[in-house]
Write an enzyme that holds these catalytic residues in place. Structure first.
Site, mmCIF file in Angstrom:
data_model
loop_
_atom_site.group_PDB
_atom_site.id
_atom_site.type_symbol
_atom_site.label_atom_id
_atom_site.label_comp_id
_atom_site.label_asym_id
_atom_site.label_seq_id
_atom_site.Cartn_x
_atom_site.Cartn_y
_atom_site.Cartn_z
ATOM 1 C CE LYS A 56 30.917 24.242 -7.025
ATOM 2 N NZ LYS A 56 32.140 24.864 -6.569
ATOM 3 N NE ARG A 73 40.740 29.743 -4.064
ATOM 4 C CZ ARG A 73 39.782 30.603 -4.355
ATOM 5 N NH1 ARG A 73 39.926 31.475 -5.304
ATOM 6 N NH2 ARG A 73 38.658 30.592 -3.689
ATOM 7 C CG HIS A 81 41.823 22.342 -8.424
ATOM 8 N ND1 HIS A 81 41.081 22.771 -9.505
ATOM 9 C CD2 HIS A 81 41.112 22.687 -7.319
ATOM 10 C CE1 HIS A 81 39.961 23.335 -9.078
ATOM 11 N NE2 HIS A 81 39.962 23.305 -7.753
ATOM 12 C CB SER A 135 36.639 26.209 -10.788
ATOM 13 O OG SER A 135 37.576 25.201 -10.520
#
Length: 172
Positions: free
Chosen positions: A41, A90, A17, A128
């Site tokens: 979530k 990513r 990030h 994360s």
């Protein structure tokens, strides 16, 4: 002035990030890192703590501002006058999700552009979720997150661990 919005849950913020926001801050006049408060979530950190961790992370970058938000991202862009949504990718599997999200956002707000940054290769494995999982198993995530985030993870997981009992009565 071109203001860009970098939205996410940042639960927790990690070096991937940081890479995206820092690079975006070199291209745009201001980058607003927006911490989403109610994703679909489960989260480890409450919104206030995530905002504090992200704020601490970017305290030395005058072109990055951190805020919390709720609701639709494109509506929040309009509210703060952001012309661009910044996203990070990513791995190839991120492309499909980000592509669909950019198309949906464009349908909702054709005046707001979506820009995707490819993360630096050293961060491609970091998410994360990965950070939370490794940290929850007492693994070392110090190379993945800023030091204050690492400390917060340890403290939070200690608190969570003290409250959780796994099946068969085994404490986490």
């Amino acid at each position: 002035m071109v203001r860009a919005l970098f939205p996410g849950t940042f639960d927790p913020i990690h070096y991937g990030h940081v890479d995206i926001a820092s690079r975006a801050s070199r291209l745009f006049d201001e980058v607003v890192v927006a911490v989403y408060d109610r994703p679909l979530k489960s989260l480890l950190f409450p919104p206030e703590e995530r905002i504090a961790l992200v704020t601490e992370t970017f305290k030395d970058n005058s072109k990055v501002r951190v805020v919390g938000y709720s609701g639709m991202t494109v509506e929040f862009c309009r509210k703060i006058g952001a012309q661009v949504i910044v996203r990070g990718m990513r791995v190839f599997s991120d492309f499909e999700y980000e592509f669909r999200m950019a198309l949906a956002n464009h349908r909702l707000a054709p005046d707001i552009e979506s820009v995707a940054f490819i993360t630096d290769e050293e961060h491609t494995f970091i998410s994360s979720t990965t950070v939370r999982e490794i940290a929850s198993l007492a693994g070392d995530v110090s190379s993945m997150v800023p030091p204050h985030v690492n400390a917060a993870l340890k403290n939070r997981l200690k608190d969570v661990g003290d409250q959780q009992v796994r099946p068969f009565g085994i404490k986490v």
